[in-house]
Design an enzyme around this catalytic site. Structure first.
Site, PDB file in Angstrom:
ATOM      1  N   HIS A 163      -9.814  -7.527  -3.119  1.00 33.26           N
ATOM      2  CA  HIS A 163     -11.111  -6.814  -3.151  1.00 33.26           C
ATOM      3  C   HIS A 163     -11.631  -5.558  -3.987  1.00 33.26           C
ATOM      4  O   HIS A 163     -11.259  -5.453  -4.641  1.00 33.26           O
ATOM      5  CB  HIS A 163     -10.215  -5.655  -1.713  1.00 33.26           C
ATOM      6  CG  HIS A 163      -9.774  -6.329  -0.621  1.00 33.26           C
ATOM      7  ND1 HIS A 163      -7.991  -6.088  -0.497  1.00 33.26           N
ATOM      8  CD2 HIS A 163     -10.593  -6.580   0.316  1.00 33.26           C
ATOM      9  CE1 HIS A 163      -8.375  -6.783   0.780  1.00 33.26           C
ATOM     10  NE2 HIS A 163      -9.719  -7.218   1.455  1.00 33.26           N
ATOM     11  N   CYS A 250      -3.866  -0.286   0.198  1.00 28.16           N
ATOM     12  CA  CYS A 250      -4.324  -1.393   1.224  1.00 28.16           C
ATOM     13  C   CYS A 250      -2.950  -0.443   2.531  1.00 28.16           C
ATOM     14  O   CYS A 250      -2.653  -0.793   3.444  1.00 28.16           O
ATOM     15  CB  CYS A 250      -3.445  -1.875   0.812  1.00 28.16           C
ATOM     16  SG  CYS A 250      -4.172  -3.074  -0.664  1.00 28.16           S
TER      17      CYS A 250
END
Ligand code: CIR
Length: 255
Positions: A163, A250
């Site tokens: 990511h 996250c």
């Protein structure tokens, strides 16, 4: 990075089967749970109200609530995660977000976008293209962000990086913490760039919450660097979640 509220989700026992690019062995449930408990405690210490959602056995990666949605004080956006096994996480978090936010937008199909690819800064909301966030998804997400009154910007994520935020985090209004490989792309030219010491790349997924910067405790050189720069560092263990390619951002949705 000024937050009043966060949402987290308890890890499921299935978290040991979480997705990963390179297999360095499974994390243990107990280990992940301990890291998650410490994270919740650190959030409360940082002054935010924490909503803890129950574990979802059917979704091994559902502890990473950052990915199926994006939140701002102005409203929430329901995303379409780019990994097949995670698509259903959006429906699971939807009722909570509808309860907590007046405005809830849907990322339209057919594009995909993960919250892990989105870095909110005072200048813009940066959306990184990745294996999880495609161009159609990023463009549709930009339009949703515009509806909430913010400006979005589509940028690249380095090759092979899960990511965009795997490699960076916001430290304050004008500073970002970034890996050298991401900084090299020039995306942060308008920021003061603090570069991660070589070999500690996973430390880039740090998390500024109010007065503190949460940083993985396995990264002593990054901790020392931030400490010397005057940041109030809270080291948190990320060894187990690191085995399934996750870091500190996250595990929460923040607004
Ligand atoms: C995944 O591959 O989707 C999870 N194992 C890790 C997700 C990390 N999330 C994030 O960076 N926002």
């Amino acid at each position: 990075y000024h937050f009043n509220s966060v949402i987290v989700r308890e890890p499921s026992h299935s978290v040991v089967n979480g997705l990963r690019a390179d297999d360095r062995g499974n994390p243990t449930y107990e280990g992940v749970k301990a890291e998650h408990d410490a994270y919740i405690a650190a959030m409360r210490d940082a002054g935010v109200e924490v909503t803890v959602l129950p574990a979802l056995e059917a979704f091994p990666d559902s502890i990473f609530v950052e990915d199926p949605a994006l939140v701002f004080p102005e409203g929430a956006i329901l995303l379409r995660p780019g990994a097949l096994s995670r698509v259903g996480e959006t429906a699971e978090i939807t009722p909570t977000l509808r309860d907590m936010f007046e405005t809830v937008l849907d990322l339209p199909s057919p594009g995909f976008a993960d919250g892990g690819d989105v870095l909110t800064t005072p200048k813009s909301v940066m959306i990184g293209l990745s294996a999880r966030t495609d161009k159609v998804g990023a463009e549709a997400l930009s339009a949703c962000i515009a509806k909430l009154g913010r400006k979005a910007e589509i940028v690249a994520t380095p090759e092979g990086v899960l990511h965009f935020k795997t490699d960076c985090s916001l430290l304050d209004d004008e500073s970002v913490l970034s890996t050298a490989r991401l900084a090299r792309s020039g995306v942060f030219k308008d920021f003061k760039q603090i570069i991660i010491p070589e070999g500690e790349e996973p430390a880039a997924n740090a998390l500024r919450v109010n007065d503190v910067v949460m940083v993985g405790s396995d990264f002593p050189r990054t901790i020392e660097m931030l400490d010397k720069l005057g940041y109030k560092v809270v080291p948190l263990k990320t060894t187990q979640i690191g085995k399934i390619d996750a870091g500190l951002s996250c595990m929460s949705l923040r607004w």
